[in-house]
Design a protein around this motif. Structure first.
Motif, PDB file in Angstrom:
ATOM      1  N   UNK A  71      57.178  22.077  -6.191  1.00  0.00           N
ATOM      2  CA  UNK A  71      57.284  23.338  -5.458  1.00  0.00           C
ATOM      3  C   UNK A  71      55.925  23.686  -4.859  1.00  0.00           C
ATOM      4  N   UNK A  72      55.919  24.216  -3.648  1.00  0.00           N
ATOM      5  CA  UNK A  72      54.689  24.544  -2.956  1.00  0.00           C
ATOM      6  C   UNK A  72      53.912  25.622  -3.712  1.00  0.00           C
ATOM      7  N   UNK A  73      52.566  25.476  -3.701  1.00  0.00           N
ATOM      8  CA  UNK A  73      51.718  26.423  -4.429  1.00  0.00           C
ATOM      9  C   UNK A  73      51.894  27.853  -3.926  1.00  0.00           C
ATOM     10  N   UNK A  74      52.238  28.033  -2.661  1.00  0.00           N
ATOM     11  CA  UNK A  74      52.426  29.387  -2.130  1.00  0.00           C
ATOM     12  C   UNK A  74      53.653  30.066  -2.720  1.00  0.00           C
ATOM     13  N   UNK A  75      54.645  29.262  -3.122  1.00  0.00           N
ATOM     14  CA  UNK A  75      55.807  29.839  -3.802  1.00  0.00           C
ATOM     15  C   UNK A  75      55.388  30.378  -5.163  1.00  0.00           C
ATOM     16  N   UNK A  76      54.574  29.588  -5.866  1.00  0.00           N
ATOM     17  CA  UNK A  76      54.050  30.066  -7.154  1.00  0.00           C
ATOM     18  C   UNK A  76      53.162  31.284  -6.945  1.00  0.00           C
ATOM     19  N   UNK A  77      52.451  31.306  -5.843  1.00  0.00           N
ATOM     20  CA  UNK A  77      51.575  32.450  -5.571  1.00  0.00           C
ATOM     21  C   UNK A  77      52.383  33.743  -5.514  1.00  0.00           C
ATOM     22  N   UNK A  78      53.517  33.706  -4.836  1.00  0.00           N
ATOM     23  CA  UNK A  78      54.339  34.913  -4.735  1.00  0.00           C
ATOM     24  C   UNK A  78      54.826  35.342  -6.107  1.00  0.00           C
ATOM     25  N   UNK A  79      55.095  34.374  -6.977  1.00  0.00           N
ATOM     26  CA  UNK A  79      55.512  34.723  -8.330  1.00  0.00           C
ATOM     27  C   UNK A  79      54.361  35.388  -9.088  1.00  0.00           C
ATOM     28  N   UNK A  80      53.168  34.833  -8.970  1.00  0.00           N
ATOM     29  CA  UNK A  80      52.012  35.400  -9.664  1.00  0.00           C
ATOM     30  C   UNK A  80      51.665  36.790  -9.133  1.00  0.00           C
ATOM     31  N   UNK A  81      51.889  37.007  -7.855  1.00  0.00           N
ATOM     32  CA  UNK A  81      51.574  38.309  -7.265  1.00  0.00           C
ATOM     33  C   UNK A  81      52.522  39.409  -7.734  1.00  0.00           C
ATOM     34  N   UNK A  82      53.594  39.045  -8.436  1.00  0.00           N
ATOM     35  CA  UNK A  82      54.460  40.062  -9.023  1.00  0.00           C
ATOM     36  C   UNK A  82      53.846  40.648 -10.290  1.00  0.00           C
ATOM     37  N   UNK A  83      52.763  40.047 -10.774  1.00  0.00           N
ATOM     38  CA  UNK A  83      52.067  40.540 -11.957  1.00  0.00           C
ATOM     39  C   UNK A  83      50.892  41.420 -11.592  1.00  0.00           C
ATOM     40  N   UNK A  84      50.585  42.360 -12.461  1.00  0.00           N
ATOM     41  CA  UNK A  84      49.532  43.336 -12.187  1.00  0.00           C
ATOM     42  C   UNK A  84      48.154  42.691 -12.054  1.00  0.00           C
ATOM     43  N   UNK A  85      47.807  41.778 -12.973  1.00  0.00           N
ATOM     44  CA  UNK A  85      46.440  41.259 -12.973  1.00  0.00           C
ATOM     45  C   UNK A  85      46.152  40.440 -11.720  1.00  0.00           C
ATOM     46  N   UNK A  86      46.970  39.445 -11.451  1.00  0.00           N
ATOM     47  CA  UNK A  86      46.707  38.564 -10.309  1.00  0.00           C
ATOM     48  C   UNK A  86      46.797  39.322  -8.992  1.00  0.00           C
ATOM     49  N   UNK A  87      47.749  40.245  -8.885  1.00  0.00           N
ATOM     50  CA  UNK A  87      47.942  40.957  -7.621  1.00  0.00           C
ATOM     51  C   UNK A  87      46.752  41.847  -7.274  1.00  0.00           C
ATOM     52  N   UNK A  88      45.963  42.243  -8.271  1.00  0.00           N
ATOM     53  CA  UNK A  88      44.815  43.104  -8.019  1.00  0.00           C
ATOM     54  C   UNK A  88      43.494  42.332  -7.887  1.00  0.00           C
ATOM     55  N   UNK A  89      43.553  41.005  -7.945  1.00  0.00           N
ATOM     56  CA  UNK A  89      42.342  40.211  -7.769  1.00  0.00           C
ATOM     57  C   UNK A  89      41.927  40.189  -6.294  1.00  0.00           C
ATOM     58  N   UNK A  90      40.625  40.073  -6.021  1.00  0.00           N
ATOM     59  CA  UNK A  90      40.201  39.832  -4.645  1.00  0.00           C
ATOM     60  C   UNK A  90      40.871  38.574  -4.100  1.00  0.00           C
ATOM     61  N   UNK A  91      41.211  38.593  -2.821  1.00  0.00           N
ATOM     62  CA  UNK A  91      41.936  37.467  -2.228  1.00  0.00           C
ATOM     63  C   UNK A  91      41.155  36.161  -2.387  1.00  0.00           C
ATOM     64  N   UNK A  92      39.835  36.228  -2.246  1.00  0.00           N
ATOM     65  CA  UNK A  92      39.036  35.011  -2.386  1.00  0.00           C
ATOM     66  C   UNK A  92      39.162  34.428  -3.789  1.00  0.00           C
ATOM     67  N   UNK A  93      39.212  35.290  -4.805  1.00  0.00           N
ATOM     68  CA  UNK A  93      39.374  34.802  -6.170  1.00  0.00           C
ATOM     69  C   UNK A  93      40.773  34.223  -6.373  1.00  0.00           C
ATOM     70  N   UNK A  94      41.785  34.867  -5.818  1.00  0.00           N
ATOM     71  CA  UNK A  94      43.136  34.302  -5.882  1.00  0.00           C
ATOM     72  C   UNK A  94      43.153  32.901  -5.276  1.00  0.00           C
ATOM     73  N   UNK A  95      42.562  32.773  -4.085  1.00  0.00           N
ATOM     74  CA  UNK A  95      42.537  31.482  -3.394  1.00  0.00           C
ATOM     75  C   UNK A  95      41.809  30.421  -4.224  1.00  0.00           C
ATOM     76  N   UNK A  96      40.690  30.822  -4.823  1.00  0.00           N
ATOM     77  CA  UNK A  96      39.886  29.876  -5.595  1.00  0.00           C
ATOM     78  C   UNK A  96      40.617  29.413  -6.848  1.00  0.00           C
TER      79      UNK A  96
END
Length: 228
Positions: free
Chosen positions: A1-26
């Motif tokens: 599964x594409x990493x961006x699909x997992x990204x959307x799943x992680x963004x449903x959580x409070x911690x990851x969704x509030x990270x700076x975008x650069x940190x999410x990307x890294x």
């Protein structure tokens, strides 16, 4: 599964969704997907640090087994929760055992890659500290309840916490995939006591019970039970 699909799943959580975008990307750039079969060991108490994990599918059982063979279940980590950060801070061995529950998919960020990122951007240590401080707060709440709350109130509160994903889900889930023996182990109660409390709540129309599953039928009455 594409990493961006997992990204959307992680963004449903409070911690990851509030990270700076650069940190999410890294984090995603350093991550690898890992799969566990049901009951497969991820790491055990005493193992060296191996990095940070997020649950994408399934769940992970965190606990320990005494020399007498008695198991203490501390928590079931579900999507989109992260875990494993304690050893990132102190470099010490793992404090507990972690096993897959059902077919489990994890996102794994290796220790070396994560430390390199944090050495390059020390400001991000605060974000990881927030992940650990949230769990520390929950631990203090659980310890207080163990000392002060009667068993029915403790059980009701734990069901609410699980339904709310320990602060991750809004609105709370109504159906919990949670065997009674696992709930009993989390609360340091006997299975018989746990079963009796659940049946009492079922009789009041607060819960519905089936094999390996607990359904919350009346959320407000369950909240009221926490105040007993």
């Amino acid at each position: 599964m594409d990493m961006q699909v997992w990204r959307s799943r992680l963004e449903s959580g409070q911690w990851f969704s509030h990270l700076p975008v650069h940190l999410q990307d890294s984090l995603l750039a350093a991550a690898r997907v890992r799969r566990l079969s049901s009951g497969q060991l991820l790491f055990k108490r005493g193992d060296p640090p191996c990095g940070l994990y997020a649950v994408l599918e399934g769940s992970v059982r965190i606990g320990a087994v005494s020399e007498q063979g008695k198991e203490a279940l501390l928590s079931l980590v579900e999507s989109p929760h992260w875990f494993g950060e304690i050893s990132l801070f102190d470099g010490q061995p793992r404090t507990h055992d972690a096993f897959g529950v059902g077919q489990c998919t994890l996102l794994h960020i290796p220790q070396a890659a994560l430390l390199a990122l944090l050495d390059e951007q020390p400001v991000y240590w605060r974000q990881v500290a927030l992940l650990m401080s949230h769990k520390l707060r929950l631990t203090f709440v659980s310890l207080e309840q163990l000392s002060l709350m009667p068993a029915p109130a403790r059980l009701a509160h734990r069901l609410l916490m699980i339904a709310e994903g320990y602060g991750e889900f809004d609105p709370p889930r109504r159906v919990l995939q949670l065997p009674q023996e696992q709930l009993a182990s989390m609360l340091s109660l006997s299975r018989q006591t746990t079963n009796q409390i659940l049946k009492d709540l079922q009789g009041q129309g607060i819960l519905g019970l089936s094999y390996g599953e607990i359904e919350i039928l009346n959320l407000e009455k369950l909240r009221a039970t926490c105040q007993i």
